[in-house]
Design an enzyme around this catalytic site. Structure first.
Site, PDB file in Angstrom:
ATOM      1  N   CYS A  86       0.513  -5.512  66.496  1.00  0.00           N
ATOM      2  CA  CYS A  86       0.893  -6.735  67.193  1.00  0.00           C
ATOM      3  C   CYS A  86       0.128  -7.920  66.605  1.00  0.00           C
ATOM      4  O   CYS A  86       0.404  -8.321  65.480  1.00  0.00           O
ATOM      5  CB  CYS A  86       0.673  -6.579  68.700  1.00  0.00           C
ATOM      6  SG  CYS A  86       1.559  -7.805  69.696  1.00  0.00           S
ATOM      7  N   HIS A 203       3.210  -1.154  70.273  1.00  0.00           N
ATOM      8  CA  HIS A 203       1.860  -0.682  70.590  1.00  0.00           C
ATOM      9  C   HIS A 203       1.823   0.841  70.760  1.00  0.00           C
ATOM     10  O   HIS A 203       1.940   1.341  71.887  1.00  0.00           O
ATOM     11  CB  HIS A 203       1.378  -1.329  71.887  1.00  0.00           C
ATOM     12  CG  HIS A 203       1.027  -2.771  71.756  1.00  0.00           C
ATOM     13  ND1 HIS A 203      -0.221  -3.204  71.376  1.00  0.00           N
ATOM     14  CD2 HIS A 203       1.770  -3.885  71.963  1.00  0.00           C
ATOM     15  CE1 HIS A 203      -0.243  -4.529  71.356  1.00  0.00           C
ATOM     16  NE2 HIS A 203       0.950  -4.969  71.700  1.00  0.00           N
ATOM     17  N   GLU A 205      -0.722   2.717  70.710  1.00  0.00           N
ATOM     18  CA  GLU A 205      -1.907   3.092  71.493  1.00  0.00           C
ATOM     19  C   GLU A 205      -1.620   3.100  72.991  1.00  0.00           C
ATOM     20  O   GLU A 205      -2.362   3.731  73.771  1.00  0.00           O
ATOM     21  CB  GLU A 205      -3.080   2.159  71.174  1.00  0.00           C
ATOM     22  CG  GLU A 205      -3.012   0.775  71.782  1.00  0.00           C
ATOM     23  CD  GLU A 205      -2.152  -0.213  71.021  1.00  0.00           C
ATOM     24  OE1 GLU A 205      -2.213  -1.423  71.331  1.00  0.00           O
ATOM     25  OE2 GLU A 205      -1.400   0.210  70.106  1.00  0.00           O
TER      26      GLU A 205
END
Length: 235
Positions: A86, A203, A205
Site C-alpha cells: 500500500c 494488504h 498481512e
C-alpha cells in the site's frame, strides 16, 4: 528469516506486518525508524501501509527522501528482498525501486473492502507457496491505488514477467469492474526486474488469521519464510 519493518511518521500497519512475519518465520522482526541511516543485518525489508507524512505532496514522495531509504535502496541493489504494501508500494515507486506511479482512485473515493487478486507468477520468493492463477481474497484501504505507467513500461512489465498480481473476479476473470481503483491492466502489484522487490496495494498481512475473516495472505509470508530459512547463530 531476519526482517526489518520501516516506520515513518503516519505509518499505521507496522504491528499487523510484524505479527504476520513473526507468525510465518518464528522470529520477531526489527522495527526501524525512518530517521535511522542504516539497517540491521536482514534478509527482508518491509515498507508497511499507512499515510506517511500525512500523504502530503504525493503519497510516498516525502517518505522516499527519509534517511533510511538510502539504506533500503542500497540494500535492494545488493539483492536484499524488499516488500512494500500500500503506502509502501507508493514509496517504492517514488524512490525509483519500482517503475510507475500510484494515482488517485478512478472513483476519487477512498476504498476499504476485500478484493480478489490473481497470482500471475508463482516462481518467486514471494509466491512460491502459491500456484499461478490462484485467486486470493485480501483487503484494500487506499485512496491512491490506481497504478499507472506508460505503454512501453507496461509492455515491458508484461513481457518480462514483472506483473505480480492482478485484480480479478472471485473466479479469476480480469475485468475492469474487478479493480477497486482503475489500475492500468488491473495491476495490483509488480516486481522489479530481478523479482527481489515487490510492491502491491492489497494488504496480505491483514488476511493471515481467521479473525481477519480469511487467511489468503498467509501464502506470501510462508513463501518468504521458506526462501530465508533460519540460520544457526554461533556466539
Amino acid at each position: 528469516m531476519r526482517s526489518a519493518v520501516i516506520v515513518f511518521p503516519g505509518t499505521n500497519r507496522e504491528t499487523d506486518m510484524v505479527r504476520a512475519l513473526a507468525a510465518a518465520s518464528g522470529r520477531q522482526p526489527s522495527l526501524v525508524w525512518h530517521g535511522e541511516s542504516s539497517l540491521p543485518p536482514v534478509d527482508l525489508v518491509v515498507l508497511p501501509g499507512g499515510f506517511s507524512y500525512g500523504d502530503y505532496l504525493r503519497c510516498g514522495a516525502m517518505a522516499a527522501t527519509s534517511p533510511i531509504m538510502r539504506a533500503v535502496v542500497a540494500a535492494a541493489q545488493k539483492g536484499t528482498a524488499v516488500l512494500g504494501v500500500c503506502n509502501g508500494f507508493q514509496i517504492l515507486c517514488e524512490s525509483g525501486l519500482l517503475p510507475g506511479v500510484l494515482m488517485r482512485n478512478a472513483s476519487l473515493k477512498f476504498v476499504c473492502r476485500d478484493v480478489h487478486m490473481r497470482v500471475e507468477r508463482a516462481s518467486t520468493i514471494f509466491t512460491s507457496a502459491c500456484r499461478e492463477g490462484d485467486v486470493l481474497r485480501v483487503p484494500v484501504a487506499h485512496a491512491e491505488g490506481n497504478y499507472f505507467a506508460d505503454a512501453e513500461t507496461l509492455d515491458r512489465l508484461e513481457g518480462e514477467g514483472q506483473v505480480a498480481f492482478r485484480y480479478c473476479t472471485p473466479d479469476g476473470e480480469v475485468t475492469p469492474a474487478a479493480s477497486p481503483n482503475g489500475a492500468a491492466r488491473n495491476i495490483a502489484g509488480i516486481y522489479d526486474a530481478k523479482r527481489r522487490v515487490l510492491g502491491l496495494m492489497p494488504h496480505p498481512e491483514d488476511a493471515t488469521d481467521p479473525l481477519h475473516g480469511g487467511t489468503d495472505g498467509v501464502g506470501l509470508f510462508k513463501s518468504l519464510a521458506a526462501a530465508f530459512p533460519a540460520v544457526l547463530e554461533v556466539a
